[in-house]
Each structure stands twice: as C-alpha cells, then as structure tokens.
Design an enzyme around this catalytic site. Structure first.
Site, PDB file in Angstrom:
ATOM      1  N   TYR A  89       0.859  -1.324  -0.052  1.00 35.97           N
ATOM      2  CA  TYR A  89      -0.035   0.093  -0.001  1.00 35.97           C
ATOM      3  C   TYR A  89       0.898   1.317   0.144  1.00 35.97           C
ATOM      4  O   TYR A  89       1.818   1.313   0.672  1.00 35.97           O
ATOM      5  CB  TYR A  89      -0.896   0.020   1.204  1.00 35.97           C
ATOM      6  CG  TYR A  89      -1.905   1.148   1.141  1.00 35.97           C
ATOM      7  CD1 TYR A  89      -2.928   1.242   0.233  1.00 35.97           C
ATOM      8  CD2 TYR A  89      -1.697   2.275   2.272  1.00 35.97           C
ATOM      9  CE1 TYR A  89      -3.763   2.485   0.294  1.00 35.97           C
ATOM     10  CE2 TYR A  89      -2.442   3.322   2.349  1.00 35.97           C
ATOM     11  CZ  TYR A  89      -3.609   3.281   1.294  1.00 35.97           C
ATOM     12  OH  TYR A  89      -4.348   4.563   1.456  1.00 35.97           O
ATOM     13  N   ASP A 146       9.599   2.906  -0.096  1.00 37.90           N
ATOM     14  CA  ASP A 146       8.406   3.420   0.804  1.00 37.90           C
ATOM     15  C   ASP A 146       8.620   3.188   2.199  1.00 37.90           C
ATOM     16  O   ASP A 146       8.397   1.860   2.663  1.00 37.90           O
ATOM     17  CB  ASP A 146       7.076   2.925   0.087  1.00 37.90           C
ATOM     18  CG  ASP A 146       5.864   3.671   1.043  1.00 37.90           C
ATOM     19  OD1 ASP A 146       6.207   4.238   1.943  1.00 37.90           O
ATOM     20  OD2 ASP A 146       4.541   3.518   0.296  1.00 37.90           O
ATOM     21  N   LYS A 201       3.884   9.155   8.823  1.00 37.66           N
ATOM     22  CA  LYS A 201       3.565   8.678  10.329  1.00 37.66           C
ATOM     23  C   LYS A 201       4.530   9.299  11.261  1.00 37.66           C
ATOM     24  O   LYS A 201       4.275  10.088  11.783  1.00 37.66           O
ATOM     25  CB  LYS A 201       3.566   7.036  10.327  1.00 37.66           C
ATOM     26  CG  LYS A 201       2.450   6.587   9.111  1.00 37.66           C
ATOM     27  CD  LYS A 201       2.149   5.175   9.246  1.00 37.66           C
ATOM     28  CE  LYS A 201       1.262   4.332   8.157  1.00 37.66           C
ATOM     29  NZ  LYS A 201      -0.129   4.477   8.516  1.00 37.66           N
TER      30      LYS A 201
HETATM   31  N1  PLP Z   1       2.778   3.975   2.066  1.00 44.29           N
HETATM   32  C1  PLP Z   1       2.669   3.286   3.199  1.00 44.29           C
HETATM   33  C2  PLP Z   1       3.845   2.229   3.255  1.00 44.29           C
HETATM   34  C3  PLP Z   1       1.664   3.299   4.094  1.00 44.29           C
HETATM   35  O1  PLP Z   1       1.551   2.394   5.195  1.00 44.29           O
HETATM   36  C4  PLP Z   1       0.871   4.380   3.892  1.00 44.29           C
HETATM   37  C5  PLP Z   1      -0.528   4.621   5.015  1.00 44.29           C
HETATM   38  O2  PLP Z   1      -0.638   3.715   5.690  1.00 44.29           O
HETATM   39  C6  PLP Z   1       0.981   5.302   2.860  1.00 44.29           C
HETATM   40  C7  PLP Z   1       2.095   5.150   2.149  1.00 44.29           C
HETATM   41  C8  PLP Z   1       0.001   6.434   2.966  1.00 44.29           C
HETATM   42  O3  PLP Z   1       0.129   7.370   3.909  1.00 44.29           O
HETATM   43  P1  PLP Z   1      -1.255   8.365   4.073  1.00 44.29           P
HETATM   44  O4  PLP Z   1      -2.201   7.608   4.934  1.00 44.29           O
HETATM   45  O5  PLP Z   1      -0.296   9.476   5.085  1.00 44.29           O
HETATM   46  O6  PLP Z   1      -1.556   8.932   2.748  1.00 44.29           O
END
Ligand code: PLP
Length: 432
Positions: free
Chosen positions: A146, A241, A270
C-alpha cells in the site's frame, strides 16, 4: 456535563453525514463487525472511547505514536508552536532543522528532503519525480503493498483495499491503471521479466521497505538490494516506501536493518510527524533537484511543512533514542511469543510474521511470502479474536491485514493486560 452516548449511537450519527461513518475506510469495522470505537482521548499506551472505556492500544494511530500517545514533550512542542502561529505558508527554520535531522539520520543515503502532508503525497510525488527524470511512463509495484490512495497506486493494494477485498478502485481510468505493473512480492524473476518485457519504459520500482499493509511480510534477504540492482541496470529508480517502517523499526527505518544498497528515493510519513499530518520524500541532491522550483517536476502544498506538524515531528524524532527502540523491540518480542503460545495452546494454526518490531498474526500453517499466500489464510478467525480482545479492553487493528503497532509507552502493566487477554481470544479464534 458530557452527554451520555455510546459507540453505536455515535456511529449511527456519523453515518448520516460521513460516508460509512468514517473518514478513512481502515477505521470502519467492516471485517470484524460492530461499531467502531469513537475515541475521545489518548495518553501513553491507552485510549478512551465515548463510553468512558479505556483500552490498551495496539493501533498507535496506525504507526505514528511510537513514543505513546500525547507524550508531554511532544504536546508541549506543539503547544509552543501553536502559540506562535498555526500556519504561515512561508519557510521556517524548524523545517530546515527537521530536514537536517533526517539527512543526518540516514547517514548519506539522502541529501535533500521535501516535506508534504501525507504519505499519499510523498509516494505520488516520488513517482512523478521518477517519471520526470527518466521520461518513462510505467511503474512497478507489488501486490499487497500500500502506498496511499493516488490513482496509479491503488491496484491490488494492501491496507483498507485488502480489508474490503477490492482488486482496485472505481474511478481510476483504465489508461492510468495500465501505467502500473503489479507483480507478486518476493519474486525477483517476475521483476526481471517485467523489465525485459518493457524495455526503456519503466520509470521506477516502488516497494514498501518491508510489507506491512497485508499483515507483515518481510522481504527475502537481499530482496530490496536486488530490486535496486535490477532498477539501476535498466536505468530506472528504486523508491523505497518507508512511510510505515521509517523511524519505527529503527532510527534509519527498515533500510537501516538491511542496508548495503542505495534506493534513489525514500518516502516517509507517520512517525516523522509524531501524530500530526506530515510526510516527506528524500533522496540524493541530483534526484531531488528535479523538483520545482529548481527543476521541472512540479509539487506544492499550502500546508506543507506546517509548523505544528514539524514541531511534533522534531520532538518525536529527538526523543526516539536507543532506549525507545530497545523498548519497542522488547514489547514486540513478548507479544509475538505470547500470542503464538496462546494460539498454539488452542491448536489454532498460525504464524507470527515479523519485520523489525512490526508483526502480525497469519492464520495459516506456513509463512506467507506474498499477497496470494496472505489471502489464502483462514482469515475468519481474526474477527472473534479481535472482538474478544476488544471486550477485554485491548484495541487491535480492526483487520487481519494490518500490523500490530507497539509503543515505547507499553509499560509492563499494559503488556500484562494484553497477555492476560490472549487465552480467551485464542479460544474464540479456535471456536469458529
Ligand atoms: N505508504 C505506506 C507504506 C503506508 O503504510 C501508507 C499509509 O498507511 C501510505 C503510504 C499512505 O500514507 P497516508 O495515509 O499518510 O496518505
């Protein structure tokens, strides 16, 4: 006096004016049933709902709260920043300080950092940057990973998309979806084949540093390093990521645990915002300076680098020292051992899947290395397990496809409370 209300009443009220009653689908209890808990406050390892019930929290705001909720020094930093203005839409020294701190922490792997407000923006911008630099259209992502909710990254995504069992999202035009090649995770042959099948067309590989949005699935040893190698061999970029893993599994994120390779871009979120809306992308200067105003790749944000968010992030990262990481690993190790023992006593087939201090329970006989194997588990066992824990005052992520988030604030009392609740939850999981 606070009006007496219930989670059910609040959920009904919310559903009348908010789609599904939630502002992010992962908060809905679709896969576990019942009304989501409507929270009124959080402190340390505990959260309190509208009914005045307290829970030991293993969601940690989906990751940011590594120290625990409402850490006094973080709250004080935010209050101090708020007293000087909520948002200027102009540069502040604190943004530079945060960038300096992250650059120093990553030990040369990144030279510049751009602050944004959400992880979605960070990955979306990283992809645009990779396309802008290479002039190529395609992006490789992995099933079950994700990266936020931008159009091109929702295909076979983890998190809420996995919980709701959606293959993708409506509203994403087919030509945009076609720019994303979705491959099985931990399968380097598939990556090599994709590059052979699309010569000169792939701008980037984007990968969670360790997958934690389909439950936890660690990369095979050397997997991320080989992704970097394959990408670079073909003139593409590797976007690592670390929105979820960054500053949580260690001071240098997951990359710090398995380094020895050079991603071209990192994305953070986060923890970097300490519970406030803040995220970032970082990389070498030659890569980052393709961004406007230096380069031609445009990206912007009215609230980017918001002073309150930056204050929370700076305070959190400064407090996240060796003792904090030791505590996170300690708590995680105890919970991994105890949940496994409780399920084993009841004869429930399971595996505890681990990446750093992140873990999740997989209801299967053998470990899962990819999304197909995760989906093949006996997922129906999670709802009764979750509900039993909830009834005993433990708040777990409301989906089997999410990691359990430990906090340094999980003290021995909180751990004991979680451990005491496990036998009944394991019995509930066994009964179904
Ligand atoms: N990338 C990863 C690995 C994530 O776990 C998340 C959110 O859980 C995101 C991107 C997206 O972040 P946001 O919810 O702040 O848009």
């Amino acid at each position: 006096m606070t009006p007496v209300t219930t989670n059910e009443a609040e959920f009904d009220r919310a559903r009348a004016v908010i789609p599904g009653g939630v502002n992010s689908p992962v908060r809905a209890y679709r896969s576990v049933g019942g009304a989501p808990r409507f929270l009124t406050s959080a402190r340390g390892s505990r959260v309190t709902d509208v009914e005045g019930r307290e829970y030991v929290d293993l969601v940690a705001s989906w990751g940011p709260a590594i120290l625990g909720h409402a850490h006094p020094e973080v709250v004080a930093a935010v209050q101090d920043a708020a007293s000087r203005g909520l948002s200027f839409g102009a540069s502040t020294p604190a943004e530079t300080e945060l960038a300096e701190l992250v650059v120093a922490r990553l030990g040369g792997a990144i030279e510049e950092l751009r602050l944004v407000s959400t992880g979605t923006e960070a990955t979306m911008t990283a992809i645009r940057l990779a396309r802008g630099i290479t002039g190529r259209p395609l992006v490789v992502k992995f099933a079950g990973h994700y990266h936020g909710h931008s159009d091109g990254l929702l295909a076979e995504a983890g998190s809420g998309v996995a919980t709701l069992a959606l293959p993708a999202s409506a509203g994403v035009p087919a030509p945009i979806a076609a720019q994303t090649l979705v491959l099985p995770y931990n399968d380097l042959g598939a990556v090599r084949q994709a590059f052979e099948a699309h010569p000169g067309e792939i701008a980037a590989i984007i990968a969670e540093a360790a997958a934690a949005n389909m439950g936890v699935v660690a990369p095979d040893a050397g997997y991320n390093a080989t992704l970097a190698e394959i990408a670079h061999e073909h003139g593409a970029l590797l976007i690592l990521d670390e929105v979820l893993t960054g500053f949580r599994v260690g001071p240098q994120g997951y990359w710090g645990l398995d380094q020895g390779y050079a991603p071209d871009l990192f994305t953070f979120g986060k923890v970097i915002g300490g519970g406030m809306p803040l995220a970032a992308l970082g990389g070498r200067r030659e890569v980052m300076e393709h961004l406007a105003p230096v380069g031609p790749v445009y990206q912007a944000g009215t609230l980017s680098g918001n002073p309150l968010s930056v204050a929370a992030g700076l305070a959190t990262l400064r407090l996240a020292d060796g003792a904090v990481y030791d505590r996170l690993y300690h708590v995680s190790a105890i919970l991994q051992r105890e949940v496994s023992a409780a399920l084993a006593r009841e004869g429930v087939a399971h595996r505890v899947q681990v990446a750093g201090n992140l873990f999740s329970v997989l209801f299967a006989d053998s470990p899962a290395r990819n999304y197909a194997e995760v989906q093949a588990q006996d997922a129906k066992r999670y709802a009764p397990f979750f509900q039993s824990m909830l009834a005993q005052g433990i708040l777990l992520p409301p989906s089997v496809f999410e990691a359990w988030f430990v906090m340094a604030a999980h003290d021995d009392e909180a751990i004991a409370q979680i451990v005491d609740a496990l036998p009944a939850a394991a019995r509930a999981a066994a009964r179904i």
